[in-house]
Design a protein around this motif. Structure first.
Motif, mmCIF file in Angstrom:
data_model
loop_
_atom_site.group_PDB
_atom_site.id
_atom_site.type_symbol
_atom_site.label_atom_id
_atom_site.label_comp_id
_atom_site.label_asym_id
_atom_site.label_seq_id
_atom_site.Cartn_x
_atom_site.Cartn_y
_atom_site.Cartn_z
ATOM 1 N N LEU A 128 11.539 8.085 2.148
ATOM 2 C CA LEU A 128 10.851 7.069 1.349
ATOM 3 C C LEU A 128 9.569 6.591 2.014
ATOM 4 C CD1 LEU A 128 13.268 4.573 -0.400
ATOM 5 C CD2 LEU A 128 11.968 6.454 -1.355
ATOM 6 N N TYR A 129 9.606 6.361 3.311
ATOM 7 C CA TYR A 129 8.399 5.903 4.011
ATOM 8 C C TYR A 129 7.296 6.954 3.948
ATOM 9 C CZ TYR A 129 10.960 1.953 6.053
ATOM 10 O OH TYR A 129 11.676 0.793 6.240
ATOM 11 N N ASP A 130 7.661 8.211 4.083
ATOM 12 C CA ASP A 130 6.648 9.276 3.989
ATOM 13 C C ASP A 130 5.982 9.262 2.617
ATOM 14 O OD1 ASP A 130 7.085 10.138 6.548
ATOM 15 O OD2 ASP A 130 8.298 11.876 6.006
ATOM 16 N N LYS A 131 6.789 9.104 1.573
ATOM 17 C CA LYS A 131 6.246 9.117 0.222
ATOM 18 C C LYS A 131 5.387 7.877 -0.040
ATOM 19 C CE LYS A 131 6.860 11.750 -2.431
ATOM 20 N NZ LYS A 131 6.068 12.941 -2.805
ATOM 21 N N ILE A 132 5.860 6.722 0.372
ATOM 22 C CA ILE A 132 5.092 5.488 0.177
ATOM 23 C C ILE A 132 3.776 5.548 0.942
ATOM 24 C CG2 ILE A 132 5.052 3.005 0.652
ATOM 25 C CD1 ILE A 132 8.129 3.048 0.203
ATOM 26 N N GLY A 133 3.841 6.055 2.171
ATOM 27 C CA GLY A 133 2.622 6.177 2.964
ATOM 28 C C GLY A 133 1.609 7.097 2.317
ATOM 29 N N ASP A 134 2.078 8.217 1.772
ATOM 30 C CA ASP A 134 1.176 9.161 1.104
ATOM 31 C C ASP A 134 0.547 8.555 -0.147
ATOM 32 O OD1 ASP A 134 1.699 11.070 3.016
ATOM 33 O OD2 ASP A 134 3.160 12.171 1.804
ATOM 34 N N LEU A 135 1.333 7.772 -0.887
ATOM 35 C CA LEU A 135 0.861 7.230 -2.156
ATOM 36 C C LEU A 135 -0.050 6.022 -1.976
ATOM 37 C CD1 LEU A 135 4.131 7.417 -4.297
ATOM 38 C CD2 LEU A 135 2.102 8.826 -4.571
ATOM 39 N N ILE A 136 0.326 5.119 -1.081
ATOM 40 C CA ILE A 136 -0.361 3.839 -0.970
ATOM 41 C C ILE A 136 -1.291 3.758 0.238
ATOM 42 C CG2 ILE A 136 -0.032 1.330 -0.834
ATOM 43 C CD1 ILE A 136 0.828 2.619 -3.437
ATOM 44 N N GLY A 137 -0.986 4.497 1.294
ATOM 45 C CA GLY A 137 -1.784 4.423 2.510
ATOM 46 C C GLY A 137 -3.287 4.592 2.288
ATOM 47 N N PRO A 138 -3.716 5.624 1.549
ATOM 48 C CA PRO A 138 -5.156 5.838 1.374
ATOM 49 C C PRO A 138 -5.865 4.693 0.653
ATOM 50 C CG PRO A 138 -3.948 7.859 0.895
ATOM 51 C CD PRO A 138 -2.921 6.771 1.048
ATOM 52 N N ILE A 139 -5.275 4.155 -0.423
ATOM 53 C CA ILE A 139 -5.936 3.082 -1.164
ATOM 54 C C ILE A 139 -5.934 1.796 -0.343
ATOM 55 C CG2 ILE A 139 -3.830 2.401 -2.425
ATOM 56 C CD1 ILE A 139 -7.452 2.281 -3.754
ATOM 57 N N PHE A 140 -4.886 1.571 0.453
ATOM 58 C CA PHE A 140 -4.860 0.399 1.327
ATOM 59 C C PHE A 140 -5.976 0.495 2.362
ATOM 60 C CE2 PHE A 140 -3.748 -1.517 5.373
ATOM 61 C CZ PHE A 140 -3.428 -2.817 5.014
ATOM 62 N N SER A 141 -6.056 1.629 3.061
ATOM 63 C CA SER A 141 -7.054 1.794 4.117
ATOM 64 C C SER A 141 -8.475 1.699 3.570
ATOM 65 C CB SER A 141 -6.855 3.145 4.824
ATOM 66 O OG SER A 141 -5.586 3.198 5.450
ATOM 67 N N ALA A 142 -8.715 2.340 2.414
ATOM 68 C CA ALA A 142 -10.055 2.316 1.822
ATOM 69 C C ALA A 142 -10.424 0.909 1.362
ATOM 70 C CB ALA A 142 -10.126 3.291 0.654
ATOM 71 N N SER A 143 -9.469 0.175 0.812
ATOM 72 C CA SER A 143 -9.740 -1.192 0.342
ATOM 73 C C SER A 143 -9.961 -2.136 1.521
ATOM 74 C CB SER A 143 -8.592 -1.695 -0.530
ATOM 75 O OG SER A 143 -8.535 -0.972 -1.742
ATOM 76 N N LEU A 144 -9.228 -1.922 2.596
ATOM 77 C CA LEU A 144 -9.439 -2.740 3.791
ATOM 78 C C LEU A 144 -10.839 -2.499 4.353
ATOM 79 C CD1 LEU A 144 -8.353 -4.734 5.860
ATOM 80 C CD2 LEU A 144 -7.341 -2.794 7.101
ATOM 81 N N GLU A 145 -11.267 -1.245 4.395
ATOM 82 C CA GLU A 145 -12.624 -0.926 4.866
ATOM 83 C C GLU A 145 -13.668 -1.581 3.966
ATOM 84 O OE1 GLU A 145 -13.794 0.569 7.548
ATOM 85 O OE2 GLU A 145 -11.749 0.741 8.310
ATOM 86 N N SER A 146 -13.419 -1.602 2.665
ATOM 87 C CA SER A 146 -14.334 -2.232 1.732
ATOM 88 C C SER A 146 -14.415 -3.733 1.985
ATOM 89 C CB SER A 146 -13.885 -1.965 0.290
ATOM 90 O OG SER A 146 -14.732 -2.612 -0.638
ATOM 91 N N ALA A 147 -13.272 -4.368 2.229
ATOM 92 C CA ALA A 147 -13.246 -5.803 2.512
ATOM 93 C C ALA A 147 -14.003 -6.122 3.795
ATOM 94 C CB ALA A 147 -11.807 -6.288 2.605
ATOM 95 N N ILE A 148 -13.880 -5.258 4.794
ATOM 96 C CA ILE A 148 -14.612 -5.454 6.050
ATOM 97 C C ILE A 148 -16.115 -5.309 5.819
ATOM 98 C CG2 ILE A 148 -15.028 -4.468 8.343
ATOM 99 C CD1 ILE A 148 -12.007 -3.692 8.362
ATOM 100 N N ALA A 149 -16.473 -4.292 5.037
ATOM 101 C CA ALA A 149 -17.891 -4.024 4.783
ATOM 102 C C ALA A 149 -18.565 -5.167 4.031
ATOM 103 C CB ALA A 149 -18.042 -2.722 4.001
ATOM 104 N N THR A 150 -17.827 -5.862 3.168
ATOM 105 C CA THR A 150 -18.411 -6.946 2.378
ATOM 106 C C THR A 150 -18.268 -8.304 3.056
ATOM 107 O OG1 THR A 150 -16.321 -7.158 1.147
ATOM 108 C CG2 THR A 150 -18.029 -5.744 0.185
ATOM 109 N N GLY A 151 -17.709 -8.331 4.256
ATOM 110 C CA GLY A 151 -17.565 -9.583 4.985
ATOM 111 C C GLY A 151 -16.360 -10.400 4.596
ATOM 112 N N ASP A 152 -15.448 -9.823 3.824
ATOM 113 C CA ASP A 152 -14.241 -10.539 3.418
ATOM 114 C C ASP A 152 -13.126 -10.436 4.456
ATOM 115 O OD1 ASP A 152 -15.262 -11.431 0.978
ATOM 116 O OD2 ASP A 152 -14.742 -9.543 -0.025
ATOM 117 N N ALA A 153 -13.289 -9.537 5.419
ATOM 118 C CA ALA A 153 -12.264 -9.352 6.439
ATOM 119 C C ALA A 153 -12.922 -8.927 7.744
ATOM 120 C CB ALA A 153 -11.240 -8.302 5.999
ATOM 121 N N GLU A 154 -12.233 -9.178 8.836
ATOM 122 C CA GLU A 154 -12.662 -8.705 10.141
ATOM 123 C C GLU A 154 -11.752 -7.557 10.552
ATOM 124 O OE1 GLU A 154 -12.652 -11.878 12.909
ATOM 125 O OE2 GLU A 154 -14.095 -13.097 11.808
ATOM 126 N N ARG A 155 -12.323 -6.622 11.312
ATOM 127 C CA ARG A 155 -11.530 -5.469 11.736
ATOM 128 C C ARG A 155 -10.497 -5.899 12.780
ATOM 129 N NH1 ARG A 155 -12.423 -0.512 10.615
ATOM 130 N NH2 ARG A 155 -14.612 -0.910 10.072
#
Length: 229
Positions: A128-155
């Protein structure tokens, strides 16, 4: 067609289809590997060559269901952004909290099974963790990078995907304490309990207070956000 001539992939699919019927009829507890093997027309030994345990077989079925889940599909269609990051965390929290409200339903059983799996061979949890990571991991990581780029989050130092798993495990354990008829940890009742969990997680993954205040109560639901694509 003789099962002896089936390729490995076809035989695996044959086993999964038989297991789906058995689990649908008898549930997880009432299904045995022997009954699945009988339904698939194979020996129990042959079944074990493809799935070492009943939990592994059940996990594979749930993983397939996750992949076809319309909510997950809608989430993966969203563009990476701070808004998507907040939607992801909010949906994760809501999913686990719903499981605690109906302790006899499949979602609640899955929470229990994840814990019991990690106390034994871990096979169910790994699938289950492998499947969840494959499905959600990329959109989470990309959205976090977007939030950092726009100043909404710190790395936050370290592997970004670990932040997703930290969030997942926090909510998972909160849900686990609420599954018994008498909760093992009695959080004070509050109308904004889910919001408090979301706020805690969003701060933990690096979002600043301004962004949390701006997005947490204003982002649309998953279905509304998907409709704007």
């Amino acid at each position: 067609m003789s099962t002896l001539r089936l390729t490995g992939d076809l035989r695996r699919e044959q086993i999964l289809e038989a297991a789906k019927r058995c689990f649908a009829l008898y549930g997880f507890a009432g299904t045995t590997t022997r009954s699945v093997a009988r339904a698939a027309g194979i020996s129990e030994g042959l079944l074990f060559k493809h799935f070492p345990t009943k939990a592994a077989l059940y996990a594979e079925i749930l993983a397939e269901a996750c992949e076809a889940d319309p909510e997950l599909l809608r989430l993966r269609e969203l563009k990476p952004s701070t808004e998507t990051l907040v939607i992801l965390i909010r949906e994760m929290v809501a999913h686990f909290m719903r499981a605690t409200e109906e302790p006899d339903q499949e979602d609640a059983q899955r929470v229990r099974l994840l814990i019991s799996s990690q106390l034994t061979d871990g096979e169910f949890a790994r699938v289950l963790y492998d499947k969840i990571g494959d499905l959600i991991g990329p959109i989470f990581s990309a959205s976090l990078e977007s939030a950092i780029a726009t100043g909404d989050a710190e790395r936050v130092e370290g592997e970004p995907l670990n932040l997703f798993w930290f969030a997942h495990q926090v909510v998972h354990m909160i849900a686990l304490t609420r599954l018994p008829a008498t909760p093992s940890l009695d959080y004070p009742n509050a109308p904004d309990f889910e919001r408090q969990i979301c706020q805690f997680i969003l701060r933990g993954i690096g979002m600043n207070g301004r962004a949390i205040a701006s997005y947490l109560d204003t982002v649309p639901s998953l279905s509304e956000a998907s409709g704007r694509i």
